[in-house]
Scaffold this motif. Sequence first.
Motif, PDB file in Angstrom:
ATOM      1  N   ASP A   6      90.445  -5.312  26.459  1.00 45.33           N
ATOM      2  CA  ASP A   6      91.471  -5.133  25.427  1.00 45.33           C
ATOM      3  C   ASP A   6      91.961  -3.685  25.382  1.00 45.33           C
ATOM      4  O   ASP A   6      93.165  -3.427  25.275  1.00 45.33           O
ATOM      5  CB  ASP A   6      90.918  -5.539  24.066  1.00 45.33           C
ATOM      6  CG  ASP A   6      90.703  -7.037  23.958  1.00 45.33           C
ATOM      7  OD1 ASP A   6      91.359  -7.788  24.706  1.00 45.33           O
ATOM      8  OD2 ASP A   6      89.873  -7.459  23.136  1.00 45.33           O
ATOM      9  N   ALA A   7      91.019  -2.740  25.463  1.00 47.32           N
ATOM     10  CA  ALA A   7      91.390  -1.323  25.447  1.00 47.32           C
ATOM     11  C   ALA A   7      92.228  -0.969  26.673  1.00 47.32           C
ATOM     12  O   ALA A   7      93.206  -0.212  26.582  1.00 47.32           O
ATOM     13  CB  ALA A   7      90.134  -0.450  25.392  1.00 47.32           C
ATOM     14  N   MET A   8      91.857  -1.532  27.820  1.00 48.54           N
ATOM     15  CA  MET A   8      92.612  -1.294  29.039  1.00 48.54           C
ATOM     16  C   MET A   8      94.032  -1.819  28.917  1.00 48.54           C
ATOM     17  O   MET A   8      95.004  -1.154  29.313  1.00 48.54           O
ATOM     18  CB  MET A   8      91.900  -1.961  30.230  1.00 48.54           C
ATOM     19  CG  MET A   8      92.607  -1.816  31.570  1.00 48.54           C
ATOM     20  SD  MET A   8      93.854  -3.103  31.889  1.00 48.54           S
ATOM     21  CE  MET A   8      92.805  -4.561  31.932  1.00 48.54           C
ATOM     22  N   THR A   9      94.198  -3.016  28.346  1.00 43.92           N
ATOM     23  CA  THR A   9      95.514  -3.620  28.203  1.00 43.92           C
ATOM     24  C   THR A   9      96.415  -2.781  27.307  1.00 43.92           C
ATOM     25  O   THR A   9      97.589  -2.540  27.623  1.00 43.92           O
ATOM     26  CB  THR A   9      95.392  -5.044  27.639  1.00 43.92           C
ATOM     27  OG1 THR A   9      94.530  -5.828  28.478  1.00 43.92           O
ATOM     28  CG2 THR A   9      96.752  -5.717  27.560  1.00 43.92           C
ATOM     29  N   VAL A  10      95.866  -2.312  26.189  1.00 38.20           N
ATOM     30  CA  VAL A  10      96.645  -1.479  25.258  1.00 38.20           C
ATOM     31  C   VAL A  10      97.031  -0.154  25.919  1.00 38.20           C
ATOM     32  O   VAL A  10      98.178   0.302  25.819  1.00 38.20           O
ATOM     33  CB  VAL A  10      95.846  -1.226  23.966  1.00 38.20           C
ATOM     34  CG1 VAL A  10      96.569  -0.216  23.084  1.00 38.20           C
ATOM     35  CG2 VAL A  10      95.634  -2.533  23.204  1.00 38.20           C
ATOM     36  N   THR A  11      96.086   0.465  26.613  1.00 35.80           N
ATOM     37  CA  THR A  11      96.357   1.738  27.297  1.00 35.80           C
ATOM     38  C   THR A  11      97.396   1.556  28.387  1.00 35.80           C
ATOM     39  O   THR A  11      98.291   2.397  28.566  1.00 35.80           O
ATOM     40  CB  THR A  11      95.061   2.304  27.902  1.00 35.80           C
ATOM     41  OG1 THR A  11      94.055   2.392  26.902  1.00 35.80           O
ATOM     42  CG2 THR A  11      95.293   3.695  28.476  1.00 35.80           C
ATOM     43  N   TYR A  12      97.291   0.459  29.102  1.00 32.42           N
ATOM     44  CA  TYR A  12      98.261   0.158  30.165  1.00 32.42           C
ATOM     45  C   TYR A  12      99.659  -0.017  29.572  1.00 32.42           C
ATOM     46  O   TYR A  12     100.653   0.498  30.110  1.00 32.42           O
ATOM     47  CB  TYR A  12      97.820  -1.099  30.903  1.00 32.42           C
ATOM     48  CG  TYR A  12      98.332  -1.220  32.326  1.00 32.42           C
ATOM     49  CD1 TYR A  12      99.193  -0.291  32.888  1.00 32.42           C
ATOM     50  CD2 TYR A  12      97.927  -2.299  33.126  1.00 32.42           C
ATOM     51  CE1 TYR A  12      99.636  -0.420  34.195  1.00 32.42           C
ATOM     52  CE2 TYR A  12      98.362  -2.429  34.433  1.00 32.42           C
ATOM     53  CZ  TYR A  12      99.224  -1.484  34.954  1.00 32.42           C
ATOM     54  OH  TYR A  12      99.669  -1.613  36.252  1.00 32.42           O
ATOM     55  N   ALA A  13      99.754  -0.748  28.473  1.00 33.25           N
ATOM     56  CA  ALA A  13     101.047  -0.962  27.825  1.00 33.25           C
ATOM     57  C   ALA A  13     101.653   0.366  27.376  1.00 33.25           C
ATOM     58  O   ALA A  13     102.860   0.607  27.544  1.00 33.25           O
ATOM     59  CB  ALA A  13     100.874  -1.894  26.624  1.00 33.25           C
ATOM     60  N   LEU A  14     100.820   1.248  26.833  1.00 31.01           N
ATOM     61  CA  LEU A  14     101.306   2.544  26.384  1.00 31.01           C
ATOM     62  C   LEU A  14     101.784   3.392  27.570  1.00 31.01           C
ATOM     63  O   LEU A  14     102.820   4.068  27.489  1.00 31.01           O
ATOM     64  CB  LEU A  14     100.198   3.281  25.630  1.00 31.01           C
ATOM     65  CG  LEU A  14     100.559   4.646  25.032  1.00 31.01           C
ATOM     66  CD1 LEU A  14     101.750   4.517  24.084  1.00 31.01           C
ATOM     67  CD2 LEU A  14      99.364   5.250  24.313  1.00 31.01           C
ATOM     68  N   SER A  15     101.051   3.328  28.681  1.00 27.69           N
ATOM     69  CA  SER A  15     101.446   4.073  29.876  1.00 27.69           C
ATOM     70  C   SER A  15     102.798   3.592  30.401  1.00 27.69           C
ATOM     71  O   SER A  15     103.679   4.412  30.708  1.00 27.69           O
ATOM     72  CB  SER A  15     100.375   3.925  30.969  1.00 27.69           C
ATOM     73  OG  SER A  15     100.780   4.539  32.168  1.00 27.69           O
ATOM     74  N   VAL A  16     102.973   2.286  30.493  1.00 29.43           N
ATOM     75  CA  VAL A  16     104.241   1.736  30.978  1.00 29.43           C
ATOM     76  C   VAL A  16     105.372   2.086  30.020  1.00 29.43           C
ATOM     77  O   VAL A  16     106.498   2.407  30.449  1.00 29.43           O
ATOM     78  CB  VAL A  16     104.124   0.209  31.163  1.00 29.43           C
ATOM     79  CG1 VAL A  16     105.488  -0.407  31.491  1.00 29.43           C
ATOM     80  CG2 VAL A  16     103.138  -0.112  32.271  1.00 29.43           C
TER      81      VAL A  16
END
Length: 274
Positions: A11-21
């Motif tokens: 979940d943390a990875m998904t949120v961080t990935y979304a923020l990066s994109v």
Amino acid sequence: MATRSSILLYDAMTVTYALSVLLYFIDFLQHKRMINRIAFGLLSVVWLMQTVFFLLRMKEYDYLPVLTHFETLIFFSWILITFSLVINFFYKIDLFTFFANVVGFAAVALDTFTGKGAASVDVKLQGDLLFIHITIAFLSYAAFAIATIFSIMYLIQEKLLKEKRWNTLFRRLPALDQLDMFSFRLIVIGFPLLLIAMILGAIWYKIQFGRFLFLDPKPLVSLLLFVLYGLYLYFRVAWGWVGRKSAWLNILGFSGVLINYLFVGTFFSGFHRW
């Protein structure tokens, strides 16, 4: 079932990935160096999170996590992030990093519909040869995906040149011959990887079930894709196809890869459904 720690990490990875994109998208619109650096830093964190997630899942299920639909999409995303970080480090092509990780995040977003706790496959489907077959297949898919991104960038740059639009986007895109060469070299990498994956898959199935898998739709479509990419290389080398023609043929090939994985394997294959 997946442990709570691996689910929280996912979940943390998904949120961080979304923020990066998202930050890369803002940089795409406004070209802010600080935003670009933050986006790149977050993307590096995502790569680290995904690597740890793979290690945790490997410990939980005691196999290399590339067997389920959920795992292969995460693995595909991890490969794209790895390639984009390496290419950005050596060539500083920021827009490629953005485009590549739009695709990578789309794979992660699609994974949310398959379930983070997807169970491991039946033990009879496991084995070193199968792991190698799937890993090499997805390395070839990633090479084709990145080649397609460069082809799309080529078509955008070509359009800007024809329209004489010397804007910020034009200045941030590499030269046409560089984009064309990147795409070609990646196809040269992906083509033999696809062949090796197909051969290993056929051998594994023969060993496992005592016969070859001839009429299943997914390997048949894979064979057609192999022929298509073979034609790409033939036209490129023998007929001198470069630029627009090879770019569109490349895009056609990867569209077939997506259809084969997302639809043919899921809904029509009698075997490739795990």
